[in-house]
Design a protein around this motif. Sequence first.
Motif, short mmCIF file in Angstrom:
data_model
loop_
_atom_site.label_atom_id
_atom_site.label_comp_id
_atom_site.label_asym_id
_atom_site.label_seq_id
_atom_site.Cartn_x
_atom_site.Cartn_y
_atom_site.Cartn_z
N ASP A 75 0.74 -1.22 0.30
CA ASP A 75 -0.23 -0.25 -0.18
C ASP A 75 0.99 1.55 0.27
O ASP A 75 2.16 1.18 0.23
N ASN A 76 -0.18 2.23 -0.91
CA ASN A 76 1.10 3.79 -0.24
C ASN A 76 1.55 4.51 -1.03
O ASN A 76 2.32 5.14 -0.62
N GLY A 77 2.51 3.24 -2.65
CA GLY A 77 2.75 3.91 -3.51
C GLY A 77 2.40 4.74 -4.47
O GLY A 77 0.69 4.48 -3.98
N ASN A 99 -7.20 0.85 -5.57
CA ASN A 99 -7.28 1.91 -5.17
C ASN A 99 -7.05 2.64 -3.68
O ASN A 99 -8.12 1.57 -2.95
N HIS A 100 -6.42 3.77 -3.50
CA HIS A 100 -6.37 2.87 -1.70
C HIS A 100 -6.45 4.97 -1.70
O HIS A 100 -5.46 5.31 -0.50
N THR A 101 -7.36 5.95 -2.26
CA THR A 101 -7.56 6.84 -1.97
C THR A 101 -6.55 8.16 -2.86
O THR A 101 -5.35 7.99 -3.30
N SER A 158 -5.02 11.42 -1.44
CA SER A 158 -4.18 11.82 -0.71
C SER A 158 -3.85 10.91 0.48
O SER A 158 -2.99 11.38 1.12
N HIS A 159 -4.43 10.74 0.87
CA HIS A 159 -4.81 9.60 2.13
C HIS A 159 -3.90 10.09 3.47
O HIS A 159 -3.30 10.34 4.56
N VAL A 160 -4.72 11.06 3.69
CA VAL A 160 -5.09 11.61 4.80
C VAL A 160 -6.00 11.72 5.82
O VAL A 160 -5.04 11.14 6.98
N PRO A 184 -10.43 0.85 2.38
CA PRO A 184 -9.99 2.06 2.50
C PRO A 184 -8.48 2.12 3.42
O PRO A 184 -7.95 0.62 3.86
N PHE A 185 -8.33 3.12 4.42
CA PHE A 185 -7.17 3.06 5.35
C PHE A 185 -7.53 3.95 6.13
O PHE A 185 -9.23 4.08 7.35
N GLY A 186 -6.69 3.33 7.89
CA GLY A 186 -7.23 3.53 9.63
C GLY A 186 -6.05 3.32 10.25
O GLY A 186 -6.74 2.54 10.92
#
Length: 215
Positions: A9-11, A61-63, A65-67, A102-104
């Motif tokens: 994730d996150n790349g 898809n991982h959003t 901005s991921h903010v 999603p993330f959290g």
Amino acid sequence: MFDLTLTFDNGPEPVVTDFVLDTLARHDIHATFFVLGHKLAMPERRRLTERAHAEGHWIGNHTWSHVTPLGMLDDPGETEAEINRTQAEIGALAHPRRYFRPFGGGKLSERLLNQTALDLLQREHFTCVLWNAVPRDWEDADGWVARAFEQAASQPWTLMVLHDLPTGAMKNLDRFLGEARDRGARFRQDFPPACMPLLDGKIVAPIDDYVTAAD
Ligand SMILES: [Zn+2]
């Protein structure tokens, strides 16, 4: 024996994503990369995700901005943009099932989604991909490996979250993959059904625990 599905994730991230792809290729393992839209939008980074796709990895898809976890976003327009802009940026590299994660903070909680996000994901036929193992590689560049073994051996089929980020953790990926195989891991690319409460836009498992209650 146990099954193990890997996700990154996150790349995409310069140097690290190439390094992860080289390592996976050496072990003949296919994974999924959950990318951030704002990183993919940088031309010099898009090449990395194109390479991953060309080598048989799946792109999700991982959003954008991921903010802020979507469950904590109040603005419907912002919520939809986080998902839609990213999916547009992924374009033809997207898996046909339209994977969204999603993330959290690594925790499965109601912060993952809000009602606007859930409605959009259903309407646009997304498949929501959660997880059942988070060895927290971003916090502990060496210690994650032992936790990852423990988590993978504790259940029949593990869907693990790792990160192609410049934390130093990925220098242990090669060792992790080799030892995991020695310990009986069977690598696979698909996801355990229990980690996909939303499949092609249809709710197929309880999802309320991951959605912020409306006011
Ligand atoms: Zn993330």
